[in-house]
Scaffold this motif. Structure first.
Motif, PDB file in Angstrom:
ATOM      1  N   ARG A 142       0.816  -1.220   0.000  1.00 43.96           N
ATOM      2  CA  ARG A 142       0.000   0.000   0.000  1.00 43.96           C
ATOM      3  C   ARG A 142       0.847   1.266   0.000  1.00 43.96           C
ATOM      4  O   ARG A 142       1.745   1.435   0.809  1.00 43.96           O
ATOM      5  CB  ARG A 142      -0.898   0.014   1.232  1.00 43.96           C
ATOM      6  CG  ARG A 142      -2.174  -0.786   1.053  1.00 43.96           C
ATOM      7  CD  ARG A 142      -3.131  -0.033   0.162  1.00 43.96           C
ATOM      8  NE  ARG A 142      -4.311  -0.803  -0.132  1.00 43.96           N
ATOM      9  CZ  ARG A 142      -5.425  -0.277  -0.599  1.00 43.96           C
ATOM     10  NH1 ARG A 142      -5.501   1.023  -0.816  1.00 43.96           N
ATOM     11  NH2 ARG A 142      -6.458  -1.036  -0.877  1.00 43.96           N
ATOM     12  N   ILE A 143       0.528   2.143  -0.912  1.00 41.25           N
ATOM     13  CA  ILE A 143       1.078   3.494  -0.979  1.00 41.25           C
ATOM     14  C   ILE A 143      -0.116   4.439  -0.982  1.00 41.25           C
ATOM     15  O   ILE A 143      -1.015   4.309  -1.816  1.00 41.25           O
ATOM     16  CB  ILE A 143       1.915   3.712  -2.252  1.00 41.25           C
ATOM     17  CG1 ILE A 143       3.162   2.813  -2.243  1.00 41.25           C
ATOM     18  CG2 ILE A 143       2.302   5.171  -2.392  1.00 41.25           C
ATOM     19  CD1 ILE A 143       4.230   3.226  -1.280  1.00 41.25           C
ATOM     20  N   THR A 144      -0.159   5.385  -0.060  1.00 37.57           N
ATOM     21  CA  THR A 144      -1.339   6.238   0.047  1.00 37.57           C
ATOM     22  C   THR A 144      -1.242   7.525  -0.774  1.00 37.57           C
ATOM     23  O   THR A 144      -2.253   8.120  -1.100  1.00 37.57           O
ATOM     24  CB  THR A 144      -1.607   6.614   1.515  1.00 37.57           C
ATOM     25  OG1 THR A 144      -0.438   7.242   2.061  1.00 37.57           O
ATOM     26  CG2 THR A 144      -1.924   5.361   2.326  1.00 37.57           C
ATOM     27  N   SER A 148       4.865   9.593  -1.621  1.00 37.48           N
ATOM     28  CA  SER A 148       5.595   8.456  -1.066  1.00 37.48           C
ATOM     29  C   SER A 148       6.376   7.706  -2.147  1.00 37.48           C
ATOM     30  O   SER A 148       7.394   7.072  -1.857  1.00 37.48           O
ATOM     31  CB  SER A 148       4.617   7.483  -0.386  1.00 37.48           C
ATOM     32  OG  SER A 148       3.925   8.119   0.665  1.00 37.48           O
ATOM     33  N   ASN A 175      -5.982   2.158  -5.378  1.00 33.41           N
ATOM     34  CA  ASN A 175      -6.486   2.368  -4.020  1.00 33.41           C
ATOM     35  C   ASN A 175      -8.011   2.375  -3.961  1.00 33.41           C
ATOM     36  O   ASN A 175      -8.593   2.104  -2.903  1.00 33.41           O
ATOM     37  CB  ASN A 175      -5.933   3.667  -3.438  1.00 33.41           C
ATOM     38  CG  ASN A 175      -4.468   3.542  -3.057  1.00 33.41           C
ATOM     39  OD1 ASN A 175      -3.942   2.438  -2.934  1.00 33.41           O
ATOM     40  ND2 ASN A 175      -3.795   4.667  -2.882  1.00 33.41           N
ATOM     41  N   ASP A 189       1.856  -1.881   4.600  1.00 34.74           N
ATOM     42  CA  ASP A 189       2.184  -0.469   4.395  1.00 34.74           C
ATOM     43  C   ASP A 189       3.587  -0.389   3.810  1.00 34.74           C
ATOM     44  O   ASP A 189       4.583  -0.583   4.516  1.00 34.74           O
ATOM     45  CB  ASP A 189       2.112   0.281   5.721  1.00 34.74           C
ATOM     46  CG  ASP A 189       2.342   1.786   5.559  1.00 34.74           C
ATOM     47  OD1 ASP A 189       2.751   2.218   4.463  1.00 34.74           O
ATOM     48  OD2 ASP A 189       2.115   2.524   6.536  1.00 34.74           O
ATOM     49  N   SER A 191       5.335   2.024   2.907  1.00 32.57           N
ATOM     50  CA  SER A 191       6.159   3.142   3.339  1.00 32.57           C
ATOM     51  C   SER A 191       7.024   2.789   4.548  1.00 32.57           C
ATOM     52  O   SER A 191       7.917   3.549   4.928  1.00 32.57           O
ATOM     53  CB  SER A 191       5.289   4.353   3.674  1.00 32.57           C
ATOM     54  OG  SER A 191       4.426   4.070   4.771  1.00 32.57           O
ATOM     55  N   ASN A 192       6.799   1.611   5.156  1.00 35.29           N
ATOM     56  CA  ASN A 192       7.564   1.205   6.332  1.00 35.29           C
ATOM     57  C   ASN A 192       8.945   0.666   6.005  1.00 35.29           C
ATOM     58  O   ASN A 192       9.749   0.438   6.915  1.00 35.29           O
ATOM     59  CB  ASN A 192       6.794   0.143   7.123  1.00 35.29           C
ATOM     60  CG  ASN A 192       5.604   0.728   7.857  1.00 35.29           C
ATOM     61  OD1 ASN A 192       5.601   1.895   8.224  1.00 35.29           O
ATOM     62  ND2 ASN A 192       4.574  -0.075   8.053  1.00 35.29           N
ATOM     63  N   SER A 197       8.153  -4.552   6.048  1.00 30.88           N
ATOM     64  CA  SER A 197       7.138  -5.142   5.156  1.00 30.88           C
ATOM     65  C   SER A 197       7.330  -6.645   5.036  1.00 30.88           C
ATOM     66  O   SER A 197       6.353  -7.405   5.053  1.00 30.88           O
ATOM     67  CB  SER A 197       7.217  -4.492   3.770  1.00 30.88           C
ATOM     68  OG  SER A 197       6.918  -3.112   3.831  1.00 30.88           O
TER      69      SER A 197
END
Length: 212
Positions: A142-144, A148, A175, A189, A191-192, A197
């Motif tokens: 997931r990238i919001t 990012s 999304n 997530d 972005s972690n 991940s």
């Protein structure tokens, strides 16, 4: 079968490599990339030229059909993989359809008989067939927000206006979509970072996949 899903820059290729290395020896099988199933693309370097020279609706339809062809090919070879094997697939149905819609929304128009909706119907049939013989999960990276992804892009990608428009549309479509029936989602997530991940995916695999 584990699809690794997400937009460009989410870390799909890295995740596949890391997951493959973390699984017991001989159990991980990485599927051929999607471009292998595009008749107009002979090597990975041909893809960009094909995109800029082809009508957007034709690109969208070809991508979705390629996903269906790949599933049919994998299904034919599942018996050689063994009962404890895990097939890792870069870009599952959710990613491919979101990408196809982004191409259709941002690419060049042109006269063509291609029909993405008909291709989606063919893909749904291919998914239904693979679900009869394999348990399927989707690792969704997931990238919001586009911000990012930006640091992960090359200088050429960041300055390529058509590509940026496509990527923003890709993110929006991905999304907004929902998991495909029968394909269990493992949402991570992205972005972690890769290490965090990967731990999340490994933990989910122990719950979702049959014991070895």
């Amino acid at each position: 079968m584990a699809f690794v899903d997400g937009v460009d820059g989410a870390g799909k290729t890295t995740m596949i490599q890391e997951v493959a290395q973390s699984l017991p020896a001989g159990t991980a099988h990485i599927a051929d990339p999607l471009w292998h199933y595009l008749a107009a693309v002979k090597t990975s370097t041909d893809f960009a030229a094909w995109v800029v020279s082809t009508a957007a609706i034709e690109i969208a339809t070809a991508l979705i059909d390629a996903c269906a062809y790949r599933l049919a090919d994998i299904r034919q070879h599942l018996t050689s993989i063994g009962p404890h094997g895990v097939v890792l697939v870069d870009r599952g149905p959710r990613t491919v359809v979101a990408s196809a819609r982004a191409h259709a929304a941002t690419g060049t128009s042109g006269k063509t008989d291609a029909d993405p909706d008909e291709a989606i119907s063919r893909l749904r049939s291919a998914v239904a067939q693979i679900l009869l013989v394999a348990d399927c999960v989707s690792v969704e990276l997931r990238i919001t927000s586009y911000d990012s992804i930006l640091p992960r892009l090359s200088d050429n990608e960041r300055t390529n206006a058509p590509y940026v428009r496509y990527l923003m549309a890709f993110l929006q479509y991905f999304n907004a979509d929902t998991p495909w029936p029968g394909i269990e989602p493992i949402v991570v997530d992205a972005s972690n970072g890769v290490a965090v991940s990967l731990r999340s995916v490994q933990a989910a695999f122990r719950l979702e996949l049959p014991p070895l």
